[in-house]
Design a protein around this motif. Sequence first.
Motif, short mmCIF file in Angstrom:
data_model
loop_
_atom_site.label_atom_id
_atom_site.label_comp_id
_atom_site.label_asym_id
_atom_site.label_seq_id
_atom_site.Cartn_x
_atom_site.Cartn_y
_atom_site.Cartn_z
N MET A 134 0.89 5.58 12.98
CA MET A 134 0.44 4.41 12.24
C MET A 134 1.40 3.23 12.44
SD MET A 134 -1.82 3.71 9.55
CE MET A 134 -2.03 2.19 8.73
N ASN A 135 2.64 3.50 12.81
CA ASN A 135 3.63 2.44 13.00
C ASN A 135 3.13 1.35 13.94
OD1 ASN A 135 6.02 1.97 11.74
ND2 ASN A 135 7.25 3.20 13.11
N ALA A 136 2.45 1.75 15.01
CA ALA A 136 2.00 0.76 15.97
C ALA A 136 0.93 -0.16 15.38
CB ALA A 136 1.45 1.47 17.21
N GLY A 137 0.16 0.33 14.40
CA GLY A 137 -0.90 -0.47 13.83
C GLY A 137 -0.51 -1.20 12.56
N VAL A 138 0.72 -1.03 12.10
CA VAL A 138 1.16 -1.66 10.85
C VAL A 138 2.10 -2.80 11.19
CG1 VAL A 138 2.41 -1.33 8.70
CG2 VAL A 138 0.95 0.48 9.57
N ASN A 139 1.80 -3.96 10.66
CA ASN A 139 2.65 -5.13 10.87
C ASN A 139 3.37 -5.49 9.58
OD1 ASN A 139 1.73 -5.56 13.55
ND2 ASN A 139 -0.11 -6.52 12.74
N ALA A 140 4.52 -6.09 9.70
CA ALA A 140 5.23 -6.58 8.52
C ALA A 140 4.32 -7.55 7.78
CB ALA A 140 6.53 -7.26 8.94
N GLY A 141 4.27 -7.40 6.47
CA GLY A 141 3.43 -8.24 5.63
C GLY A 141 2.08 -7.64 5.31
N ALA A 142 1.69 -6.58 6.03
CA ALA A 142 0.40 -5.94 5.75
C ALA A 142 0.47 -5.14 4.46
CB ALA A 142 0.03 -5.01 6.91
N TYR A 143 -0.66 -5.03 3.77
CA TYR A 143 -0.75 -4.21 2.57
C TYR A 143 -1.31 -2.84 2.97
CZ TYR A 143 0.19 -8.22 -0.37
OH TYR A 143 0.79 -9.30 -0.97
N VAL A 144 -0.65 -1.80 2.47
CA VAL A 144 -1.05 -0.43 2.80
C VAL A 144 -1.02 0.42 1.53
CG1 VAL A 144 -0.26 -0.53 5.20
CG2 VAL A 144 1.33 0.16 3.39
N VAL A 145 -1.64 1.60 1.63
CA VAL A 145 -1.64 2.56 0.53
C VAL A 145 -0.78 3.74 0.93
CG1 VAL A 145 -3.06 4.11 -0.86
CG2 VAL A 145 -3.95 1.88 -0.19
N ASP A 146 0.14 4.12 0.06
CA ASP A 146 0.97 5.32 0.24
C ASP A 146 0.13 6.50 -0.25
OD1 ASP A 146 2.79 7.43 -0.01
OD2 ASP A 146 4.40 6.15 -0.77
N ALA A 147 -0.31 7.35 0.68
CA ALA A 147 -1.21 8.46 0.34
C ALA A 147 -0.55 9.49 -0.56
CB ALA A 147 -1.71 9.12 1.62
N ARG A 148 0.77 9.50 -0.64
CA ARG A 148 1.44 10.49 -1.47
C ARG A 148 1.18 10.26 -2.95
NH1 ARG A 148 7.39 9.71 0.59
NH2 ARG A 148 6.72 7.60 0.07
N ASP A 149 1.05 8.99 -3.38
CA ASP A 149 0.84 8.73 -4.80
C ASP A 149 -0.15 7.60 -5.07
OD1 ASP A 149 2.30 6.52 -4.05
OD2 ASP A 149 4.09 7.06 -5.18
N GLY A 150 -0.74 7.02 -4.03
CA GLY A 150 -1.76 6.00 -4.20
C GLY A 150 -1.24 4.60 -4.45
N ARG A 151 0.09 4.42 -4.39
CA ARG A 151 0.65 3.08 -4.62
C ARG A 151 0.32 2.16 -3.46
NH1 ARG A 151 6.90 3.59 -5.80
NH2 ARG A 151 6.69 5.24 -4.26
N ILE A 152 0.09 0.89 -3.80
CA ILE A 152 -0.12 -0.14 -2.79
C ILE A 152 1.21 -0.84 -2.57
CG2 ILE A 152 -1.25 -2.34 -2.30
CD1 ILE A 152 -3.63 -1.30 -3.90
N GLY A 153 1.53 -1.08 -1.30
CA GLY A 153 2.77 -1.78 -0.98
C GLY A 153 2.59 -2.72 0.17
N ARG A 154 3.47 -3.68 0.24
CA ARG A 154 3.50 -4.63 1.35
C ARG A 154 4.60 -4.19 2.30
NH1 ARG A 154 3.04 -11.11 0.81
NH2 ARG A 154 2.37 -11.39 2.95
N VAL A 155 4.28 -4.11 3.57
CA VAL A 155 5.25 -3.66 4.57
C VAL A 155 6.34 -4.72 4.72
CG1 VAL A 155 5.57 -3.03 7.00
CG2 VAL A 155 3.49 -2.34 5.80
N THR A 156 7.60 -4.26 4.54
CA THR A 156 8.73 -5.18 4.68
C THR A 156 9.61 -4.85 5.86
OG1 THR A 156 10.08 -3.88 3.17
CG2 THR A 156 8.79 -5.67 2.21
N GLY A 157 9.46 -3.64 6.40
CA GLY A 157 10.29 -3.28 7.55
C GLY A 157 10.07 -1.84 7.97
N PHE A 158 10.83 -1.44 8.98
CA PHE A 158 10.72 -0.11 9.55
C PHE A 158 12.12 0.45 9.75
CE2 PHE A 158 7.29 -2.81 10.97
CZ PHE A 158 6.17 -2.06 10.67
#
Length: 71
Positions: free
Chosen positions: A1-25
Motif C-alpha cells: 500500500m505504500n506505493a499508493g499512499v501519498n503524504a496528506g491522504a486520508y486512510v483508515v487503520d484497519a486495526r481499530d477503524g481510526r481515520i488518519g492523515r498520512v504524515t510520513g513513512f
Amino acid sequence: MNAGVNAGAYVVDARDGRIGRVTGFVGPCVQLRPPGGGREWDCPAEMLSPAPPGDVLRARVRAVNRDGRLP
C-alpha cells in the motif's frame, strides 16, 4: 500500500477503524495523525485502506466541534 499512499491522504487503520492523515513513512510503517490534529501513530502499510470521503468529513467536523467547545 505504500506505493499508493501519498503524504496528506486520508486512510483508515484497519486495526481499530481510526481515520488518519498520512504524515510520513518510517520503514514498513506509515505515520498517521487524526484529522483534527493530535498524537501521531504508526500503522503497518498493509493495514491501511483509503478513507471514504464521508468518513473523513465526519471526523473533521467532530474535531472542529470538539475544539470549539468553551471551557
